[in-house]
Design an enzyme around this catalytic site. Structure first.
Site, PDB file in Angstrom:
ATOM      1  N   TYR A  50       0.852  -1.432   0.039  1.00  0.00           N
ATOM      2  CA  TYR A  50       0.069  -0.111   0.051  1.00  0.00           C
ATOM      3  C   TYR A  50       0.943   1.465   0.027  1.00  0.00           C
ATOM      4  O   TYR A  50       0.459   2.277  -0.325  1.00  0.00           O
ATOM      5  CB  TYR A  50      -1.106   0.052   1.228  1.00  0.00           C
ATOM      6  CG  TYR A  50      -1.815  -1.211   1.250  1.00  0.00           C
ATOM      7  CD1 TYR A  50      -1.977  -1.977   0.373  1.00  0.00           C
ATOM      8  CD2 TYR A  50      -2.480  -1.173   2.592  1.00  0.00           C
ATOM      9  CE1 TYR A  50      -2.899  -3.163   0.638  1.00  0.00           C
ATOM     10  CE2 TYR A  50      -3.354  -2.402   2.721  1.00  0.00           C
ATOM     11  CZ  TYR A  50      -3.721  -3.211   1.714  1.00  0.00           C
ATOM     12  OH  TYR A  50      -4.561  -4.387   1.741  1.00  0.00           O
ATOM     13  N   HIS A 115       1.094 -11.720   2.344  1.00  0.00           N
ATOM     14  CA  HIS A 115      -0.143 -10.890   1.434  1.00  0.00           C
ATOM     15  C   HIS A 115      -0.953 -11.727   0.508  1.00  0.00           C
ATOM     16  O   HIS A 115      -2.013 -11.746   0.184  1.00  0.00           O
ATOM     17  CB  HIS A 115       0.329  -9.742   0.757  1.00  0.00           C
ATOM     18  CG  HIS A 115      -0.561  -8.557   0.472  1.00  0.00           C
ATOM     19  ND1 HIS A 115      -0.069  -7.512   0.591  1.00  0.00           N
ATOM     20  CD2 HIS A 115      -1.803  -8.538   0.132  1.00  0.00           C
ATOM     21  CE1 HIS A 115      -1.368  -6.568   0.181  1.00  0.00           C
ATOM     22  NE2 HIS A 115      -2.257  -7.261  -0.136  1.00  0.00           N
TER      23      HIS A 115
END
Length: 288
Positions: A50, A115
């Site tokens: 992010y 992730h």
């Protein structure tokens, strides 16, 4: 009753509603984190991918400094994630250290996730060993996975040197993507579900079932969707950069959908993803 706090298999507790900051620009992330904490959030979910870890941690740190007697670090649950290109023992060790450096002003990380499973057996295994070592160091409190399908979870749980089970599996879940196989397997193995994109990225806010329930309970469609996940015992991660929407999302814990209405929403399941779906990523022997 809706639980506002979920107990993990590690013994730690995690707030059932967290703020997701995917696609939140760095110059916005710090302020929305502070605003969320002021509104009552105690759980922020970021990731290396992010590109806003530092800003989120700065927001947490500044909120603590606003009133140190009341605003405590131990009351905030901060999550980040190791992306696929850092899979493997050595790369994951370095990535963990990078995230810890970005979080230095808040002292430690509450949860680090892989992730996705998108690499191979050797690298996934090496990453998990590095994550286990990070927990033993005390600077990371919990570890888990994201976007793992049942086959990936089975692989992880079969590691001969497994000493720490995943605390959570974070996957996209909402009434149109119920993932019953994953949720049932996680329940059997005491792995909590974290639902990302629980608001379906706004794509279903005009659904007739949702509108009907919104009127029945005098709640917003977003609150109905969040309550559906919360009613199932999931941790939810609604995303917003609009401060006025922060508190209404938290209020999704203040009521309870009936079993009948939950069942109505359950009928909407049709495998509708709103983005990627690494839960389908093949294991090594499936690539041959």
């Amino acid at each position: 009753m809706i639980s506002e706090i979920i107990k993990l298999n590690s013994g730690h507790e995690i707030p059932a509603v967290g703020l997701g900051v995917y696609l939140t620009p760095p110059n916005v992330a710090e302020n929305i984190t502070i605003e969320a904490l002021r509104a009552g959030y105690r759980h922020i979910d970021s990731a290396q991918y992010y590109r806003n870890e530092h800003e989120v941690c700065e927001g947490i740190s500044k909120w603590i400094k606003e009133d140190p007697s009341k605003n405590k670090r131990e009351d905030v649950f901060y999550t980040t994630k190791i992306f696929d290109d850092n899979h493997g023992y050595e790369l994951t060790k370095k990535a963990i250290n990078v995230s810890l450096e970005r979080a230095k002003d808040i002292g430690y990380i509450d949860l680090i996730l892989m992730h996705s499973p998108q690499s191979d057996y050797e690298r996934r295994h090496g990453s998990w060993i590095a994550l286990q070592e990070a927990v033993k160091s005390g600077l990371v409190k919990n570890i888990g996975v994201s976007n793992y399908g049942v086959k990936h979870l089975k692989e992880l749980l079969s590691y001969s040197d497994l000493t720490i089970k995943p605390a959570v599996n974070q996957v996209e879940i909402h009434p149109w993507l119920a993932r019953k196989d994953i949720t049932e397997y996680c329940k059997e193995n005491d792995i909590k579900i974290e639902a990302y994109s629980p608001l379906v990225k706004g794509l279903k806010m005009n659904d007739e079932h949702l509108i009907s329930l919104s009127k029945k309970y005098n709640k917003t469609p977003a609150q109905i969707l969040l309550n559906w996940s919360l009613s199932k015992g999931y941790i939810v991660l609604p995303k917003t950069v609009t401060p006025s929407r922060l508190f209404p999302n938290l209020e999704a814990t203040s009521f309870q959908l009936s079993d009948e209405d939950i069942a109505t929403l359950d009928t909407l399941d049709k495998y509708m993803t709103t983005g990627w779906d690494p839960t389908t990523y093949p294991l090594d022997d499936e690539k041959k």
